[in-house]
Design a protein around this motif. Structure first.
Motif, PDB file in Angstrom:
ATOM      1  N   VAL A  51       0.835  -1.132  -0.215  1.00  0.00           N
ATOM      2  CA  VAL A  51      -0.087   0.033  -0.109  1.00  0.00           C
ATOM      3  C   VAL A  51       0.791   1.303  -0.051  1.00  0.00           C
ATOM      4  O   VAL A  51       0.383   2.416  -0.761  1.00  0.00           O
ATOM      5  N   LEU A  52       1.967   1.271   0.669  1.00  0.00           N
ATOM      6  CA  LEU A  52       2.897   2.437   0.810  1.00  0.00           C
ATOM      7  C   LEU A  52       3.976   2.514  -0.291  1.00  0.00           C
ATOM      8  O   LEU A  52       4.503   3.646  -0.350  1.00  0.00           O
ATOM      9  N   LEU A  53       4.239   1.424  -0.909  1.00  0.00           N
ATOM     10  CA  LEU A  53       5.152   1.556  -1.951  1.00  0.00           C
ATOM     11  C   LEU A  53       4.817   2.818  -3.043  1.00  0.00           C
ATOM     12  O   LEU A  53       5.866   3.482  -3.341  1.00  0.00           O
ATOM     13  N   PRO A  54       3.629   2.915  -3.547  1.00  0.00           N
ATOM     14  CA  PRO A  54       3.647   4.306  -4.463  1.00  0.00           C
ATOM     15  C   PRO A  54       4.071   5.479  -3.891  1.00  0.00           C
ATOM     16  O   PRO A  54       4.715   6.341  -4.427  1.00  0.00           O
ATOM     17  N   PHE A  55       3.496   5.782  -2.523  1.00  0.00           N
ATOM     18  CA  PHE A  55       3.943   6.771  -1.957  1.00  0.00           C
ATOM     19  C   PHE A  55       5.657   7.013  -1.477  1.00  0.00           C
ATOM     20  O   PHE A  55       6.088   8.081  -1.567  1.00  0.00           O
ATOM     21  N   PHE A  56       6.309   5.701  -1.297  1.00  0.00           N
ATOM     22  CA  PHE A  56       7.514   5.893  -1.313  1.00  0.00           C
ATOM     23  C   PHE A  56       8.350   6.176  -2.542  1.00  0.00           C
ATOM     24  O   PHE A  56       9.202   6.794  -2.693  1.00  0.00           O
ATOM     25  N   VAL A  57       7.848   5.594  -3.741  1.00  0.00           N
ATOM     26  CA  VAL A  57       8.485   5.569  -4.978  1.00  0.00           C
ATOM     27  C   VAL A  57       8.186   7.005  -5.523  1.00  0.00           C
ATOM     28  O   VAL A  57       9.358   7.665  -5.995  1.00  0.00           O
ATOM     29  N   PRO A 173       9.491  16.158   6.967  1.00  0.00           N
ATOM     30  CA  PRO A 173       8.030  15.713   6.846  1.00  0.00           C
ATOM     31  C   PRO A 173       7.943  14.853   5.486  1.00  0.00           C
ATOM     32  O   PRO A 173       7.315  13.962   5.329  1.00  0.00           O
ATOM     33  N   SER A 174       8.735  15.612   4.369  1.00  0.00           N
ATOM     34  CA  SER A 174       8.476  14.730   3.001  1.00  0.00           C
ATOM     35  C   SER A 174       9.104  13.318   3.146  1.00  0.00           C
ATOM     36  O   SER A 174       9.064  12.530   2.125  1.00  0.00           O
ATOM     37  N   SER A 175      10.010  13.090   4.193  1.00  0.00           N
ATOM     38  CA  SER A 175      10.784  11.645   4.241  1.00  0.00           C
ATOM     39  C   SER A 175       9.756  10.730   5.312  1.00  0.00           C
ATOM     40  O   SER A 175      10.459   9.681   5.317  1.00  0.00           O
ATOM     41  N   ARG A 176       8.808  11.231   5.706  1.00  0.00           N
ATOM     42  CA  ARG A 176       8.173  10.205   6.720  1.00  0.00           C
ATOM     43  C   ARG A 176       7.412   9.008   6.071  1.00  0.00           C
ATOM     44  O   ARG A 176       7.240   8.075   6.792  1.00  0.00           O
ATOM     45  N   ALA A 177       6.867   9.065   4.660  1.00  0.00           N
ATOM     46  CA  ALA A 177       6.628   7.804   4.108  1.00  0.00           C
ATOM     47  C   ALA A 177       7.613   6.947   4.010  1.00  0.00           C
ATOM     48  O   ALA A 177       7.494   5.753   4.171  1.00  0.00           O
ATOM     49  N   GLY A 178       9.132   7.379   4.039  1.00  0.00           N
ATOM     50  CA  GLY A 178       9.954   6.297   3.915  1.00  0.00           C
ATOM     51  C   GLY A 178      10.322   5.978   5.214  1.00  0.00           C
ATOM     52  O   GLY A 178      10.394   4.502   5.425  1.00  0.00           O
TER      53      GLY A 178
END
Length: 271
Positions: A51-57, A173-178
């Motif tokens: 689920v999180l992969l697209p947000f991370f990529v 904040p922009s790295s929190r998906a990672g």
């Protein structure tokens, strides 16, 4: 957003996360009717990572770090132990015993993160703990050694919250998906190893091929996990771990309701 406004937003996010979280336990309990606990926990993190992969990529692709591995290991152990508890007892009862966690977290946050412990904060934790102990009293006799599993969960989840709070303070904040993505990946790796060793030692815990219905439940659990842990991460970026801790008691509301609606479980009169 002002400091006070940011803190209020963090509290609201923590409340929302805690109202959602028992849904994960319901999915896990349903899945464990035909799957071993370690495989169910692994499925949750595997689905969450997808689920999180697209947000991370398409977001900030942060590199994995030691903190991610620590948070993942703590969270994996917390999920494994709570699944072992859920296999033996109702959702609301397991979560009620787990509620020593806010006290553990408040104390550990003061020790390791230097957070202050004011009388209001400690009073909120202690009042909630007294309520949890009311539930714990009869359950020790009713569930025996299984009542220790939620207590172990409390310690492991406190570790996860501490590491997440520390990393949230040092993460853009922009790295929190990672941060969320890599925590899930390391949790899945930890559970894959644990599940394989467990299955080798105990044939009764051997891995099974999921049915279509089980895969659907795992997918729903992964999506809900991604949402709840995102809310926790965002909350801990705005408020201290010790301040967020008492809000975890709100979880008992939805846990009791879902346990009643899905499994027909309802606490006794004293509880």
């Amino acid at each position: 957003m002002t400091g006070a406004g940011s803190a209020r937003a963090g509290m609201a996010m923590m409340i929302a996360a805690m109202l959602i979280a028992p849904g994960l336990d319901v999915f896990a309990k349903l899945l464990m009717e035909g799957m071993p606990p370690a495989q169910v926990a692994f499925g949750r993190f595997a689905a969450q990572s997808l689920v999180l992969l697209p947000f991370f990529v398409f977001g900030s692709r942060a590199a994995p770090a030691l903190g991610h591995a620590m948070a993942g290991a703590f969270l994996a152990c917390a999920l494994l132990t709570i699944n072992l508890a859920l296999r033996e007892m109702p959702v609301a009862n397991a979560i009620a015993i787990f509620f020593v966690e806010p006290l553990v977290l408040t104390v550990l946050a003061a020790i390791f993160l230097g957070e202050r412990i004011g009388w209001r904060r400690m009073a909120a934790v202690v009042v909630g703990l007294i309520g949890a102990l009311v539930v714990l009293r009869p359950n020790l006799a009713a569930y025996g050694p299984a009542a220790a599993w939620p207590l172990a969960t409390a310690v492991f989840f406190s570790g996860y919250m501490l590491v997440t709070r520390a990393m949230s303070l040092s993460t853009d904040p922009s790295s929190r998906a990672g941060l969320q993505f890599w925590t899930g990946i390391f949790a899945a790796i930890t559970l894959a190893v644990a599940g394989s060793v467990w299955a080798a030692l105990d044939p009764a815990e051997a891995l099974v091929l999921p049915t279509r219905h089980q895969l659907e439940l795992i997918g729903c659990m992964g999506a809900l996990a991604a949402l709840s842990h995102r809310l926790i991460l965002m909350a801990l970026a705005r408020v201290e771990a010790g301040l967020a801790a008492p809000f975890q008691y709100i979880e008992i509301v939805s846990a009791t309701l879902l346990g009643w609606l899905v499994f027909g479980d309802f606490p006794d009169a004293l509880t």
